[in-house]
Design an enzyme around this catalytic site. Sequence first.
Site, PDB file in Angstrom:
ATOM      1  N   SER A 151       0.798  -1.238   0.000  1.00 27.42           N
ATOM      2  CA  SER A 151       0.000   0.000   0.000  1.00 27.42           C
ATOM      3  C   SER A 151       0.821   1.274   0.000  1.00 27.42           C
ATOM      4  O   SER A 151       0.251   2.362  -0.139  1.00 27.42           O
ATOM      5  CB  SER A 151      -0.944   0.007   1.206  1.00 27.42           C
ATOM      6  OG  SER A 151      -2.046  -0.843   0.978  1.00 27.42           O
ATOM      7  N   LYS A 154       0.208   3.650  -2.812  1.00 30.74           N
ATOM      8  CA  LYS A 154      -0.888   4.614  -2.792  1.00 30.74           C
ATOM      9  C   LYS A 154      -0.363   6.051  -2.762  1.00 30.74           C
ATOM     10  O   LYS A 154      -1.090   6.989  -3.106  1.00 30.74           O
ATOM     11  CB  LYS A 154      -1.793   4.367  -1.590  1.00 30.74           C
ATOM     12  CG  LYS A 154      -2.669   3.113  -1.686  1.00 30.74           C
ATOM     13  CD  LYS A 154      -3.591   3.009  -0.486  1.00 30.74           C
ATOM     14  CE  LYS A 154      -4.629   1.905  -0.651  1.00 30.74           C
ATOM     15  NZ  LYS A 154      -4.137   0.588  -0.254  1.00 30.74           N
ATOM     16  N   SER A 206      -5.715   3.856   4.296  1.00 37.31           N
ATOM     17  CA  SER A 206      -5.280   2.878   3.288  1.00 37.31           C
ATOM     18  C   SER A 206      -6.434   2.079   2.697  1.00 37.31           C
ATOM     19  O   SER A 206      -6.309   0.892   2.417  1.00 37.31           O
ATOM     20  CB  SER A 206      -4.241   1.920   3.893  1.00 37.31           C
ATOM     21  OG  SER A 206      -3.487   1.281   2.889  1.00 37.31           O
TER      22      SER A 206
END
Length: 444
Positions: A151, A154, A206
């Site tokens: 993640s 991101k 997230s």
Amino acid sequence: MKIRDFRLRTALCLRTALCLRTALCLGSALTALAVTGGAIAASSHAVPPSGSTTTTPFTTPNTDGCPQKTKPPAPIDASEVPAPGQPTPSPLPVPVPPVGGTRMGECGVVLPKGAPQLPQDISATAWMVSDLDTGEVLAAKDPHGRYRPASTIKVLLATVALRTLDLDKTVTGTQADADMDGTRVGIGPGGRYTNRQLMQALIMASGNDAAHAIAAQLGGDEAAVAKMNELAKSLYALDTRTATPSGLDGPGMSSSAYDLSVLFREAMTIPLFAELIHTEEVNFPGYPEDPKDPDDKDRPGFPIGNDNHLLYNYDGAIGGKTGYTDDARQTFVAAAQRNGRRLVVTLLKADVRPIRPWEQAARLLDYGFALPQGTEIGKLPAADTKSPKSTAALAAPPSQDTGQHAEAASEPTGSSGKTLLLVGGVAVVLVLLVGARRTSRPRR
């Protein structure tokens, strides 16, 4: 975990507790907090329970032989198997000379001449510490080794979206958003969200559901991935190839400790990004029980909190991004400031032993701040080599007033409070077990 953070995560768990694993996780956290009356250093993306132990002696992974020079380690599941009819992506070319300077081509530990001994208990296979403002690389391990970002990618999606989307536009949540695998913030079909709220869900919590809703506005997953890869290439993050907008593993996904530092530094040119990674808590909208009736408000709004524990526990923390998948393991990128100096730390393929990833990051930041200013073993790309849409100046650092954190840290927890927490924890777990209706997946 501060008491304030504990209350927030209890609220979040009550909202999302849909399975036995969530209930057991909350019960473990409540019990530990009651017993210790102090902080629980728990990664919100970590699968092993906070009280897990191991009898296997810990050793930092050796990368001297450049095992990940061209591609990440072999996957342990089928998440990177190409779709039928799709080819297996070839490894990205390895730049010669290495981006950032000659020493960035080394694969083991890379330190300046005469540097002190590194801190102990760093399980990250690759890591890097750099200066957010000057771009100087201070210390690293396998800086261009290729690993899965999870993640932390991101950060790249956020950069593309913040420069593309109208943040005041309202979009409607879909069932496809709600069905996303991995970590979800709680978007529901028929719910109405501004892009600003979606960015909060993406950066702070997230949410893979938020990533899906954002990618849909960029033309869908494939188009969003193409835009992310284009930006990475323009920033000379040449170890990076995105396969999914959210960071879930996919064919050809890779990045490096060096690249994550570059991508984070670029994102910090956007003031709203800098604001959101430093935000502890915001309220997020609910959604109607009946998606066909937008006035139905059976699912009320709820608070969402920042899942970066460094923000709550490290003096001068600016913020950052966490990540985890089964193949990537623990990943992390964050920044902190002291005496006007701002440093970035990145971790790839870390584990929760012997200490949590945010604690490893804290030790590496302490190490970096102890090095003299001007220390350099490499360099991040200069600002004038970045994409035309990039601003030359980094976003102003947040206020160093840590009164909010200090207040949380100083809250007393007496023995009676511990007992209440323990009893309350058991009660909450029982409620969650009875109310559980479906199975959740490991957080990613």
